[in-house]
Structures are given as structure tokens and as C-alpha cells.
Design an enzyme around this catalytic site. Structure first.
Site, PDB file in Angstrom:
ATOM      1  N   SER A   1       0.776  -1.182  -0.223  1.00 31.12           N
ATOM      2  CA  SER A   1      -0.029  -0.190  -0.015  1.00 31.12           C
ATOM      3  C   SER A   1       0.727   1.486  -0.140  1.00 31.12           C
ATOM      4  O   SER A   1       0.382   2.321  -0.352  1.00 31.12           O
ATOM      5  CB  SER A   1      -0.786  -0.137   1.086  1.00 31.12           C
TER       6      SER A   1
ATOM      7  N   VAL B   1      -1.915  -9.376   7.517  1.00 33.92           N
ATOM      8  CA  VAL B   1      -1.206 -10.237   7.161  1.00 33.92           C
ATOM      9  C   VAL B   1      -1.348 -11.354   8.673  1.00 33.92           C
ATOM     10  O   VAL B   1      -0.991 -12.400   8.143  1.00 33.92           O
ATOM     11  CB  VAL B   1       0.249  -9.995   7.092  1.00 33.92           C
TER      12      VAL B   1
ATOM     13  N   SER C   1      16.477  -7.218   6.288  1.00 31.28           N
ATOM     14  CA  SER C   1      16.898  -5.946   6.597  1.00 31.28           C
ATOM     15  C   SER C   1      18.416  -6.320   7.214  1.00 31.28           C
ATOM     16  O   SER C   1      18.803  -7.425   7.492  1.00 31.28           O
ATOM     17  CB  SER C   1      16.163  -5.547   8.098  1.00 31.28           C
TER      18      SER C   1
ATOM     19  N   TYR D   1      12.560  -6.942  16.305  1.00 27.28           N
ATOM     20  CA  TYR D   1      12.676  -6.805  14.756  1.00 27.28           C
ATOM     21  C   TYR D   1      13.841  -7.387  14.246  1.00 27.28           C
ATOM     22  O   TYR D   1      13.452  -8.353  13.093  1.00 27.28           O
ATOM     23  CB  TYR D   1      12.501  -5.307  14.333  1.00 27.28           C
TER      24      TYR D   1
ATOM     25  N   ALA E   1      15.346 -10.189  15.306  1.00 26.21           N
ATOM     26  CA  ALA E   1      15.206 -11.532  15.578  1.00 26.21           C
ATOM     27  C   ALA E   1      14.411 -11.978  14.330  1.00 26.21           C
ATOM     28  O   ALA E   1      14.533 -12.987  13.885  1.00 26.21           O
ATOM     29  CB  ALA E   1      14.659 -11.618  16.747  1.00 26.21           C
TER      30      ALA E   1
ATOM     31  N   LYS F   1      13.856 -10.851  11.142  1.00 27.46           N
ATOM     32  CA  LYS F   1      14.436 -10.624   9.945  1.00 27.46           C
ATOM     33  C   LYS F   1      15.547 -11.822   9.836  1.00 27.46           C
ATOM     34  O   LYS F   1      15.704 -12.306   8.611  1.00 27.46           O
ATOM     35  CB  LYS F   1      15.130  -9.430   9.713  1.00 27.46           C
TER      36      LYS F   1
HETATM   37  N1  LIG Z   1      12.298   1.586   5.991  1.00 27.88           N
HETATM   38  C1  LIG Z   1      13.363   0.917   6.337  1.00 27.88           C
HETATM   39  O1  LIG Z   1      14.426   1.720   6.824  1.00 27.88           O
HETATM   40  C2  LIG Z   1      13.705  -0.718   6.172  1.00 27.88           C
HETATM   41  C3  LIG Z   1      15.133  -1.033   6.263  1.00 27.88           C
HETATM   42  C4  LIG Z   1      15.092  -2.292   5.992  1.00 27.88           C
HETATM   43  C5  LIG Z   1      14.104  -3.255   5.805  1.00 27.88           C
HETATM   44  N2  LIG Z   1      12.812  -2.648   5.925  1.00 27.88           N
HETATM   45  C6  LIG Z   1      11.812  -3.546   5.401  1.00 27.88           C
HETATM   46  O2  LIG Z   1      11.262  -3.090   4.053  1.00 27.88           O
HETATM   47  C7  LIG Z   1       9.926  -3.558   4.163  1.00 27.88           C
HETATM   48  C8  LIG Z   1       8.973  -2.432   3.995  1.00 27.88           C
HETATM   49  O3  LIG Z   1       9.296  -1.324   4.719  1.00 27.88           O
HETATM   50  P1  LIG Z   1       8.921   0.135   4.612  1.00 27.88           P
HETATM   51  O4  LIG Z   1       9.805   0.928   5.246  1.00 27.88           O
HETATM   52  O5  LIG Z   1       8.205   0.511   3.016  1.00 27.88           O
HETATM   53  O6  LIG Z   1       7.728   0.124   5.744  1.00 27.88           O
HETATM   54  P2  LIG Z   1       6.111   1.122   5.817  1.00 27.88           P
HETATM   55  O7  LIG Z   1       6.215   2.286   4.874  1.00 27.88           O
HETATM   56  O8  LIG Z   1       5.938   1.153   7.250  1.00 27.88           O
HETATM   57  O9  LIG Z   1       5.316  -0.084   4.810  1.00 27.88           O
HETATM   58  C9  LIG Z   1       4.890  -1.192   5.563  1.00 27.88           C
HETATM   59  C10 LIG Z   1       3.657  -1.984   4.693  1.00 27.88           C
HETATM   60  O10 LIG Z   1       3.289  -3.080   5.532  1.00 27.88           O
HETATM   61  C11 LIG Z   1       1.883  -2.901   5.615  1.00 27.88           C
HETATM   62  N3  LIG Z   1       1.690  -3.642   6.897  1.00 27.88           N
HETATM   63  C12 LIG Z   1       2.254  -3.424   8.033  1.00 27.88           C
HETATM   64  N4  LIG Z   1       1.555  -4.368   9.019  1.00 27.88           N
HETATM   65  C13 LIG Z   1       0.904  -5.000   8.400  1.00 27.88           C
HETATM   66  C14 LIG Z   1      -0.193  -6.133   8.683  1.00 27.88           C
HETATM   67  N5  LIG Z   1      -0.280  -6.507   9.904  1.00 27.88           N
HETATM   68  N6  LIG Z   1      -0.694  -6.555   7.795  1.00 27.88           N
HETATM   69  C15 LIG Z   1      -0.794  -6.265   6.509  1.00 27.88           C
HETATM   70  N7  LIG Z   1       0.043  -5.171   6.225  1.00 27.88           N
HETATM   71  C16 LIG Z   1       0.731  -4.528   7.071  1.00 27.88           C
HETATM   72  C17 LIG Z   1       1.715  -1.628   5.627  1.00 27.88           C
HETATM   73  O11 LIG Z   1       0.257  -1.279   5.606  1.00 27.88           O
HETATM   74  P3  LIG Z   1      -0.723  -0.990   6.677  1.00 27.88           P
HETATM   75  O12 LIG Z   1      -0.142  -0.360   7.899  1.00 27.88           O
HETATM   76  O13 LIG Z   1      -1.897  -0.184   6.242  1.00 27.88           O
HETATM   77  O14 LIG Z   1      -1.127  -2.508   7.108  1.00 27.88           O
HETATM   78  C18 LIG Z   1       2.625  -1.030   4.672  1.00 27.88           C
HETATM   79  O15 LIG Z   1       1.791  -1.222   3.415  1.00 27.88           O
HETATM   80  C19 LIG Z   1       9.390  -3.980   5.654  1.00 27.88           C
HETATM   81  O16 LIG Z   1       9.684  -5.695   5.475  1.00 27.88           O
HETATM   82  C20 LIG Z   1      10.711  -3.717   6.514  1.00 27.88           C
HETATM   83  O17 LIG Z   1      11.118  -4.389   7.526  1.00 27.88           O
HETATM   84  C21 LIG Z   1      12.798  -1.345   5.909  1.00 27.88           C
END
Ligand SMILES: NC(=O)c1ccc[n+]([C@@H]2O[C@H](COP(=O)([O-])OP(=O)(O)OC[C@H]3O[C@@H](n4cnc5c(N)ncnc54)[C@H](OP(=O)(O)O)[C@@H]3O)[C@@H](O)[C@H]2O)c1
Length: 249
Positions: free
Chosen positions: A20, A67, A146, A159, A161, A163
């Protein structure tokens, strides 16, 4: 039944969890640009995802699903398959963040992080793979993990743990699938998103200073790696591909 000695073909119908906003939405848009179909969900369907779905009514299914809700996930997969055709790939992207020292994180919060970021993605991968195998097809799974799984970062114990758990599961799953699916992880370093918005400017400056490439990661850096794992014949399997500008080396 497909021939195991042939390369696994490019993905045609991809499930994207958390499609989303942030990285997930960028992955959804890239899959569509590639010409494939996509079934995306998050708890809230944002106007951006709604617009993407409206622009490609025959190639996108978008829905509001948690999810961690196994029943709702199975109903979503069934509906997506009836509208788009057989699912053959998954990007396990949805996750929740953390910004609290372990000693200050409640047991309930730790359980929630593990349920959302580890248990649910494992169940989703299981459900998708069972659908692929039931049809005698082969597929591709990408876990978005991550750099936290590889290096220590304060405030991210549970978190990290989850990943690290996903990276380990990914390797074993790649072996278990034995040619029926390519299974890999993409491990980003910090990039700007709603999840990472808790970081202040000082922390961002520190991360940039410690990154040999001299710049922070952006979703546009990660998307081509996910694209390669979904669509190209690279024979990459059971690997964690880190995209962090060298921050973790
Ligand atoms: N941002 C960083 O620095 C970073 C670094 C390393 C890895 N990552 C990883 O990259 C991926 C994307 O992260 P992002 O930074 O783009 O995060 P984000 O902007 O917070 O997006 C997270 C997405 O997951 C959805 N989500 C969260 N909880 C959910 C649930 N219970 N059921 C269904 N959907 C859910 C959110 O939508 P809703 O809240 O509407 O459900 C949103 O679409 C994640 O796996 C994160 O761990 C991020």
C-alpha cells in the site's frame, strides 16, 4: 507438471504483502511495468494503491487484509487467483517496525512483532507455495528482510530477530523446495518510509556518514533487485542480497 531441469520462468501473478505504501507500493508499480499481474494487500488500501488498481483493473487485485489473519489471507489468495489466474510468486514485504530498547519493550509488543514479521510471512509463504505446488507449477519467493539481521542496531532487538529468522527460513526453504521455487531475501539498509520516520536528522546524518557509497538507500535501489529475483533467469537461490550502500561491511 513442469520440467525441473528447465529454468523457472518469470513470475506472472505476484502476491505483495504491504503493497500500500513505501517499498511495497514501489514493488507493485514495478511488477505492473514489467507486464505481470499483482495481488497486493495491507490493513489499509491507500489512495495510491487504489489508483494503481483502478488504472489496471484486469491486472491488480488490492484488498484490505491483516497479514496475521490466516483466514482472511486464505480468502484473499483464493479471490486473487480466481481473478488473476494461478499465483506463482510472493514478495513478503509487510512488516512492523520497532523503536524501543529490549528491556523497555513489553512482552505483548515482542509477541506482536514476531507474529507480524516472522510467523505471518512464514504462513503466507506456506499458503502460496501450497497453491503453486497443487497446480504442479513452480514459483519464486522474495523475503524483504533487513541489514538488522546481520549487524546490531539499538532499539531493534525483536525486529532483528524476525528478520534473521526469515533469512534462515529462506535458506532452508530454498533447499526444501528443491527446484520447485527460487527463494531469496533482499536485505535493505535504512531507507526513508513511514516505518523509519522515527529516526531524527542526527541519526540520518550518522548513517549517511557510515555508508561507503555516501548516500542513503532509496526504494528505487531495492526495486531492481526484487525485479531480478522475480523475473530473470539468474539461478540465484537461497541468498540474502544486501542493498545498503555498503553500510554493513
Ligand atoms: N524503512 C527502512 O529503513 C527499512 C530497512 C530495512 C528493511 N525494511 C523492510 O522493508 C519492508 C517495507 O518497509 P517500509 O519501510 O516500506 O515500511 P512501511 O512504509 O511502514 O510499509 C509497511 C507496509 O506493510 C503493511 N503492513 C504493516 N503491518 C501489516 C499487517 N499487520 N498486515 C498487513 N499489512 C501490514 C503496511 O500497511 P498497513 O499499515 O496499512 O497495514 C505497509 O503497506 C519491511 O519488511 C521492512 O521491515 C525497511
Amino acid at each position: 507438471m513442469s520440467d525441473k531441469t528447465e529454468p523457472i520462468g518469470p513470475a506472472t501473478v505476484v502476491v505483495v504483502s504491504g503493497g500500500s505504501r513505501g517499498l511495497g507500493l514501489a514493488i507493485v508499480e514495478d511488477i505492473l511495468a514489467q507486464g505481470a499481474k499483482v495481488a497486493a494487500f495491507a490493513r489499509t488500501v491507500t489512495p495510491e494503491l487504489e489508483a494503481v488498481a483502478a488504472a489496471h483493473p484486469d491486472r491488480v487485485v488490492a484488498a484490505s487484509v491483516d497479514v496475521t489473519d490466516v483466514k482472511a489471507i486464505n480468502a484473499f489468495l483464493k479471490d486473487a487467483e480466481s481473478r488473476l489466474g494461478p499465483i506463482d510468486a510472493l514478495v513478503n514485504n509487510a512488516a512492523m517496525g520497532q523503536d524501543s530498547l529490549h528491556v523497555h519493550t513489553s512482552p505483548e509488543q515482542i509477541a506482536k512483532i514476531i507474529e507480524t514479521n516472522l510467523t505471518a510471512p512464514l504462513l503466507l509463504a506456506r499458503a502460496v507455495l501450497r497453491r503453486i505446488m497443487a497446480k504442479g507449477n513452480r514459483g519464486r519467493i522474495v523475503m524483504v528482510t533487513s541489514v538488522c539481521a546481520q549487524r546490531g542496531y539499538s532499539g531493534l532487538v525483536a525486529y532483528s530477530a524476525t528478520k534473521g529468522g526469515l533469512d534462515s527460513a529462506m535458506r532452508t526453504l530454498a533447499r526444501e523446495m528443491h527446484g520447485r521455487a527460487l527463494v531469496n531475501s533482499v536485505a535493505p539498509g535504512f531507507f526513508a518510509s513511514e516505518m523509519s520516520s522515527v529516526l531524527g536528522q542526527t541519526q540520518l546524518d550518522t548513517i549517511t556518514r557510515r555508508t561507503p557509497s555516501g548516500r542513503l538507500v532509496e526504494p528505487d535501489n531495492i526495486v531492481p533487485v526484487v525485479n531480478t529475483l522475480l523475473f530473470h533467469d539468474t539461478n540465484i537461490n537461497g541468498q540474502v542480497i544486501t542493498v545498503d550502500g555498503g553500510n554493513s561491511i
